[in-house]
Design a protein around this motif. Structure first.
Motif, PDB file in Angstrom:
ATOM      1  N   SER A  34       0.846  -1.197   0.000  1.00  0.00           N
ATOM      2  CA  SER A  34       0.000   0.000   0.000  1.00  0.00           C
ATOM      3  C   SER A  34       0.880   1.246   0.000  1.00  0.00           C
ATOM      4  N   GLU A  35       0.358   2.305  -0.569  1.00  0.00           N
ATOM      5  CA  GLU A  35       1.093   3.560  -0.641  1.00  0.00           C
ATOM      6  C   GLU A  35       0.268   4.659   0.038  1.00  0.00           C
ATOM      7  N   PHE A  36       0.957   5.652   0.577  1.00  0.00           N
ATOM      8  CA  PHE A  36       0.288   6.755   1.247  1.00  0.00           C
ATOM      9  C   PHE A  36       0.472   8.018   0.414  1.00  0.00           C
ATOM     10  N   TYR A  37      -0.517   8.911   0.477  1.00  0.00           N
ATOM     11  CA  TYR A  37      -0.484  10.136  -0.318  1.00  0.00           C
ATOM     12  C   TYR A  37      -0.542  11.357   0.596  1.00  0.00           C
ATOM     13  N   ASP A  38       0.188  12.424   0.228  1.00  0.00           N
ATOM     14  CA  ASP A  38       0.097  13.672   0.979  1.00  0.00           C
ATOM     15  C   ASP A  38      -1.039  14.519   0.396  1.00  0.00           C
ATOM     16  N   LYS A  39      -1.227  15.758   0.905  1.00  0.00           N
ATOM     17  CA  LYS A  39      -2.344  16.602   0.469  1.00  0.00           C
ATOM     18  C   LYS A  39      -2.248  17.000  -0.999  1.00  0.00           C
ATOM     19  N   GLN A  40      -1.048  16.999  -1.560  1.00  0.00           N
ATOM     20  CA  GLN A  40      -0.872  17.354  -2.965  1.00  0.00           C
ATOM     21  C   GLN A  40      -0.977  16.119  -3.883  1.00  0.00           C
ATOM     22  N   GLY A  41      -1.265  14.951  -3.305  1.00  0.00           N
ATOM     23  CA  GLY A  41      -1.419  13.750  -4.101  1.00  0.00           C
ATOM     24  C   GLY A  41      -0.118  13.014  -4.375  1.00  0.00           C
ATOM     25  N   ARG A  42       0.982  13.475  -3.755  1.00  0.00           N
ATOM     26  CA  ARG A  42       2.272  12.796  -3.950  1.00  0.00           C
ATOM     27  C   ARG A  42       2.343  11.565  -3.050  1.00  0.00           C
ATOM     28  N   ILE A  43       3.009  10.546  -3.546  1.00  0.00           N
ATOM     29  CA  ILE A  43       3.152   9.312  -2.773  1.00  0.00           C
ATOM     30  C   ILE A  43       4.217   9.499  -1.706  1.00  0.00           C
ATOM     31  N   ILE A  44       3.871   9.092  -0.482  1.00  0.00           N
ATOM     32  CA  ILE A  44       4.800   9.143   0.638  1.00  0.00           C
ATOM     33  C   ILE A  44       4.979   7.718   1.149  1.00  0.00           C
TER      34      ILE A  44
END
Length: 121
Positions: A34-44
């Motif tokens: 699974s991948e996480f996204y920040d508020k700008q939609g970038r993967i973290i």
């Protein structure tokens, strides 16, 4: 708390792909990270998640078995069956796509642990 899903129920949920692995090869559905996204939609990917990723790519579910799996070993007993969750050698086999499903085709000897079996099986 509910009962764990029966293996037959889990098999119905697995993707169906055409064909069959040749000889001693095994078709594996790799577990997805699974991948996480920040508020700008970038993967973290936090450092702990990156560490976990190296383990998840070594896990998968057996989708299909070739006709001669584990015959080259002393007892010829199957180490895993269709639907079992297994651990396999990190860079084993070939990643490919069959019928729109990303799968890995590995040799039988690359499975080193079956997460689905109890000790007595």
């Amino acid at each position: 708390m509910g009962q764990p899903a029966k293996k037959t129920d889990q098999l119905q949920e697995l993707p169906q792909v055409s064909g069959k692995p040749a000889g001693h090869r095994i078709l594996i559905l790799p577990e997805q990270v699974s991948e996480f996204y920040d508020k700008q939609g970038r993967i973290i990917k936090p450092p702990t998640h990156q560490d976990q990723e190296k383990y998840t790519v070594e896990r998968g579910i057996v989708l299909n078995l070739g006709d001669t799996v584990w015959m080259g070993f002393a007892d010829g007993r199957h180490w895993a069956e269709v639907g079992d969750r297994v651990l396999f050698t990190r860079h084993a086999g070939k990643l490919t796509e069959i019928d729109g499903v990303e799968v890995r085709i590995i040799n039988d000897e690359d499975i080193f642990y079956n997460l689905s079996r109890d000790e007595g099986e």
